[in-house]
Design a protein around this motif. Sequence first.
Motif, PDB file in Angstrom:
ATOM      1  N   ALA A  84      40.343  35.977  30.040  1.00  0.00           N
ATOM      2  CA  ALA A  84      40.430  34.973  28.975  1.00  0.00           C
ATOM      3  C   ALA A  84      41.021  33.666  29.473  1.00  0.00           C
ATOM      4  O   ALA A  84      40.614  32.581  29.019  1.00  0.00           O
ATOM      5  CB  ALA A  84      41.266  35.524  27.822  1.00  0.00           C
ATOM      6  N   VAL A  85      41.970  33.738  30.412  1.00  0.00           N
ATOM      7  CA  VAL A  85      42.651  32.517  30.872  1.00  0.00           C
ATOM      8  C   VAL A  85      41.692  31.586  31.603  1.00  0.00           C
ATOM      9  O   VAL A  85      41.534  30.417  31.216  1.00  0.00           O
ATOM     10  CB  VAL A  85      43.874  32.875  31.745  1.00  0.00           C
ATOM     11  N   PRO A  86      40.996  32.027  32.672  1.00  0.00           N
ATOM     12  CA  PRO A  86      40.079  31.087  33.331  1.00  0.00           C
ATOM     13  C   PRO A  86      38.900  30.679  32.462  1.00  0.00           C
ATOM     14  O   PRO A  86      38.420  29.545  32.564  1.00  0.00           O
ATOM     15  CB  PRO A  86      39.628  31.854  34.584  1.00  0.00           C
ATOM     16  N   ARG A  87      38.431  31.586  31.595  1.00  0.00           N
ATOM     17  CA  ARG A  87      37.312  31.212  30.728  1.00  0.00           C
ATOM     18  C   ARG A  87      37.710  30.096  29.778  1.00  0.00           C
ATOM     19  O   ARG A  87      36.914  29.199  29.489  1.00  0.00           O
ATOM     20  CB  ARG A  87      36.820  32.438  29.966  1.00  0.00           C
ATOM     21  N   ALA A  88      38.935  30.139  29.299  1.00  0.00           N
ATOM     22  CA  ALA A  88      39.397  29.067  28.413  1.00  0.00           C
ATOM     23  C   ALA A  88      39.426  27.729  29.129  1.00  0.00           C
ATOM     24  O   ALA A  88      39.262  26.674  28.505  1.00  0.00           O
ATOM     25  CB  ALA A  88      40.792  29.401  27.881  1.00  0.00           C
ATOM     26  N   ALA A  89      39.607  27.779  30.447  1.00  0.00           N
ATOM     27  CA  ALA A  89      39.664  26.550  31.236  1.00  0.00           C
ATOM     28  C   ALA A  89      38.332  26.213  31.891  1.00  0.00           C
ATOM     29  O   ALA A  89      38.222  25.188  32.582  1.00  0.00           O
ATOM     30  CB  ALA A  89      40.744  26.685  32.309  1.00  0.00           C
ATOM     31  N   GLY A  90      37.324  27.065  31.735  1.00  0.00           N
ATOM     32  CA  GLY A  90      36.035  26.822  32.360  1.00  0.00           C
ATOM     33  C   GLY A  90      36.045  27.032  33.861  1.00  0.00           C
ATOM     34  O   GLY A  90      35.293  26.394  34.599  1.00  0.00           O
ATOM     35  N   ALA A  91      36.892  27.961  34.341  1.00  0.00           N
ATOM     36  CA  ALA A  91      37.025  28.218  35.774  1.00  0.00           C
ATOM     37  C   ALA A  91      36.743  29.690  36.063  1.00  0.00           C
ATOM     38  O   ALA A  91      36.811  30.537  35.162  1.00  0.00           O
ATOM     39  CB  ALA A  91      38.434  27.860  36.238  1.00  0.00           C
ATOM     40  N   PRO A  92      36.435  30.033  37.320  1.00  0.00           N
ATOM     41  CA  PRO A  92      36.258  31.450  37.665  1.00  0.00           C
ATOM     42  C   PRO A  92      37.602  32.177  37.679  1.00  0.00           C
ATOM     43  O   PRO A  92      38.662  31.580  37.859  1.00  0.00           O
ATOM     44  CB  PRO A  92      35.659  31.401  39.081  1.00  0.00           C
ATOM     45  N   ALA A  93      37.539  33.481  37.513  1.00  0.00           N
ATOM     46  CA  ALA A  93      38.729  34.316  37.662  1.00  0.00           C
ATOM     47  C   ALA A  93      39.008  34.528  39.153  1.00  0.00           C
ATOM     48  O   ALA A  93      38.129  34.358  40.000  1.00  0.00           O
ATOM     49  CB  ALA A  93      38.517  35.662  36.976  1.00  0.00           C
ATOM     50  N   ALA A  94      40.248  34.903  39.459  1.00  0.00           N
ATOM     51  CA  ALA A  94      40.633  35.247  40.832  1.00  0.00           C
ATOM     52  C   ALA A  94      41.439  36.533  40.773  1.00  0.00           C
ATOM     53  O   ALA A  94      42.525  36.563  40.192  1.00  0.00           O
ATOM     54  CB  ALA A  94      41.453  34.130  41.473  1.00  0.00           C
ATOM     55  N   TRP A  95      40.907  37.604  41.384  1.00  0.00           N
ATOM     56  CA  TRP A  95      41.490  38.935  41.282  1.00  0.00           C
ATOM     57  C   TRP A  95      42.186  39.334  42.577  1.00  0.00           C
ATOM     58  O   TRP A  95      41.716  39.007  43.668  1.00  0.00           O
ATOM     59  CB  TRP A  95      40.394  39.964  40.983  1.00  0.00           C
ATOM     60  N   THR A  96      43.252  40.075  42.442  1.00  0.00           N
ATOM     61  CA  THR A  96      43.902  40.647  43.617  1.00  0.00           C
ATOM     62  C   THR A  96      44.671  41.882  43.201  1.00  0.00           C
ATOM     63  O   THR A  96      45.159  41.974  42.064  1.00  0.00           O
ATOM     64  CB  THR A  96      44.830  39.630  44.309  1.00  0.00           C
ATOM     65  N   LEU A  97      44.769  42.844  44.117  1.00  0.00           N
ATOM     66  CA  LEU A  97      45.560  44.056  43.896  1.00  0.00           C
ATOM     67  C   LEU A  97      46.750  44.152  44.841  1.00  0.00           C
ATOM     68  O   LEU A  97      47.634  44.981  44.623  1.00  0.00           O
ATOM     69  CB  LEU A  97      44.678  45.304  44.067  1.00  0.00           C
ATOM     70  N   SER A  98      46.761  43.344  45.877  1.00  0.00           N
ATOM     71  CA  SER A  98      47.837  43.411  46.869  1.00  0.00           C
ATOM     72  C   SER A  98      47.972  42.076  47.574  1.00  0.00           C
ATOM     73  O   SER A  98      47.024  41.279  47.610  1.00  0.00           O
ATOM     74  CB  SER A  98      47.551  44.494  47.925  1.00  0.00           C
ATOM     75  N   ASN A  99      49.133  41.840  48.159  1.00  0.00           N
ATOM     76  CA  ASN A  99      49.328  40.744  49.103  1.00  0.00           C
ATOM     77  C   ASN A  99      50.586  41.033  49.911  1.00  0.00           C
ATOM     78  O   ASN A  99      51.159  42.125  49.789  1.00  0.00           O
ATOM     79  CB  ASN A  99      49.391  39.374  48.387  1.00  0.00           C
ATOM     80  N   HIS A 100      50.998  40.082  50.713  1.00  0.00           N
ATOM     81  CA  HIS A 100      52.120  40.322  51.624  1.00  0.00           C
ATOM     82  C   HIS A 100      53.468  40.358  50.917  1.00  0.00           C
ATOM     83  O   HIS A 100      54.491  40.603  51.572  1.00  0.00           O
ATOM     84  CB  HIS A 100      52.133  39.240  52.709  1.00  0.00           C
ATOM     85  N   ASP A 101      53.491  40.133  49.611  1.00  0.00           N
ATOM     86  CA  ASP A 101      54.747  40.119  48.850  1.00  0.00           C
ATOM     87  C   ASP A 101      54.917  41.312  47.923  1.00  0.00           C
ATOM     88  O   ASP A 101      55.964  41.439  47.287  1.00  0.00           O
ATOM     89  CB  ASP A 101      54.845  38.840  48.006  1.00  0.00           C
ATOM     90  N   VAL A 102      53.891  42.158  47.779  1.00  0.00           N
ATOM     91  CA  VAL A 102      53.983  43.278  46.834  1.00  0.00           C
ATOM     92  C   VAL A 102      53.588  44.580  47.525  1.00  0.00           C
ATOM     93  O   VAL A 102      52.857  44.581  48.522  1.00  0.00           O
ATOM     94  CB  VAL A 102      53.081  43.060  45.595  1.00  0.00           C
ATOM     95  N   TRP A 103      54.062  45.683  47.002  1.00  0.00           N
ATOM     96  CA  TRP A 103      53.735  46.991  47.564  1.00  0.00           C
ATOM     97  C   TRP A 103      52.223  47.165  47.659  1.00  0.00           C
ATOM     98  O   TRP A 103      51.464  46.728  46.781  1.00  0.00           O
ATOM     99  CB  TRP A 103      54.293  48.088  46.663  1.00  0.00           C
TER     100      TRP A 103
END
Length: 529
Positions: free
Chosen positions: A318-337
């Motif tokens: 809902a957030v990017p659609r409200a702004a007319g932008a694509p979503a960006a998904w992630t499940l992990s990075n160097h800061d989280v388990w």
Amino acid sequence: MRRKVAGRRPSRPPRPSWWSDAVFYEIYVRSFADSGEDGIGDLEGIRSKLGYLELLGVDALWLTPFYPSPMADHGYDVADPRGVDPMFGTLGDFDVLLTEAHRRGIRVTVDVVPNHTSNQHAWFKSALAAGPGSPERERYHFRDGRGPGGAEPPNNWVSVFGGPAWTRVPDGQWYLHLFAPQQPDLNWANPDVRADLERTLRFWLDRGVDGFRIDVAHGMAKPAGLPDMDPDTPAHGGGAAGDPRFDDDGVHEVHQLIRKVLDEYPDAMAVGEIWVQDEERLARYLRPDELHLAFNFRLVLTHFDADAMRTSIERSLAVPRAAGAPAAWTLSNHDVWRAASRYGGGAAGVRRARAMALVELALPGAVYLYQGEELGLPNADLPLEAMTDPRARTQGPEYSRDGERVPLPWEGTLPPYGFSRTAQTWLPMPADWAQLTVERQLEDPDSTLSLYRRAVELRKHHPAFRGGDQLEWYGAPAGCFAFRRGRGGLVCALNTSASSIALPPGEVLLTSSPLVDGRLAPDSAVWLG
């Protein structure tokens, strides 16, 4: 090198931007591949593994900071944003890496760290030498203290890494650092600071980079007067509403500055690390003159439950659609388990991480994979004496991020598994990772690496992914969900229950775990076309 164009791009028929559905791969440079014998990853190591990244099928890389740094926070304390730390190589090495990645059809994006510098940056050294009231100190947040003799910090702000967000210097003033004391915050009301970021962006864009990941993209701007924070606000922030340290309205001027530069370079993009819980405020970062993409960390923060995941997906879309932008998904990075550990660890954690990989890669928008996710790596269990994360020292070992930053295992049966020519890697590698190496998993059609390769290939080329970006939700048993992408598109089902379930109609394209008598097993996901 990319040629600049004058002003904004001329109008033309709209087309999907390359990043709108790209699969990005985050490389934590220290831990990807070491071309030498110091046990630390480097740019030449990345270049040597471009064939692997091409085989995996990713569209673009995100490189964590490789700039000159004292490494108090492993490169996020930048001493020179327009150079390469000798630990990682040279500018020439970067240029070769960039050229060869582009030749293989892989784009390259790099981190920029605009909220703060290193305390070894030339500006900060000049500020200390120049003294109170000087123009040099105006580039940072220097203040007189409170209380008798100014012996107390200027306000009650705490550092994300724990303890006061202020450090006193010998002449009695204090400087602000929302992270480690070695990372003084820049003053974004100062024109020198803004001009220097423009110079940095152009430096890398002119070399040919394809975009940026903006570190602490909800930081930078600070409220007038630096008012006290609510003492009940968590130190890490976490996007809490009303935290004066983050998400100040003035931050949007910084992102408009960044976007104005990027618009001079065809197809350049920026994604922001934004920990903001208020969805209307988060959407503001995606306005047409600000960021192209914004990480939404709801999936990272959601436990393995179909109902909770569905809610997170719907709210994250809902957030990017409200702004007319694509979503960006992630499940992990160097800061989280790592996901395999976050979902329970062991065999169950790996099954669930594999299932969520299919869910994530089925969703419309861009996807960011963290190195080692494709191998099903868990967090490594490190002894306290091996930890190097500053958070382990200031907040305790339970806050260390080292467990998800251990170097990648490439081949062989013993540490360092081909990561380096020395066994003394910057973080120790587990003795039981022989079954998780790239070499072993490439030969196994049932491995997590093989699953990722097939999923990325299908995502790129199967016609079911052309069904559209809208999600249609099906009725599903308790503990499960199923959605279709657009009209006649891909169907993805997730089973987080303890029982196998019947499949939705359609041709099975890929499953995260083997079917059980034609049914979807617990802790599993399936794609159907």
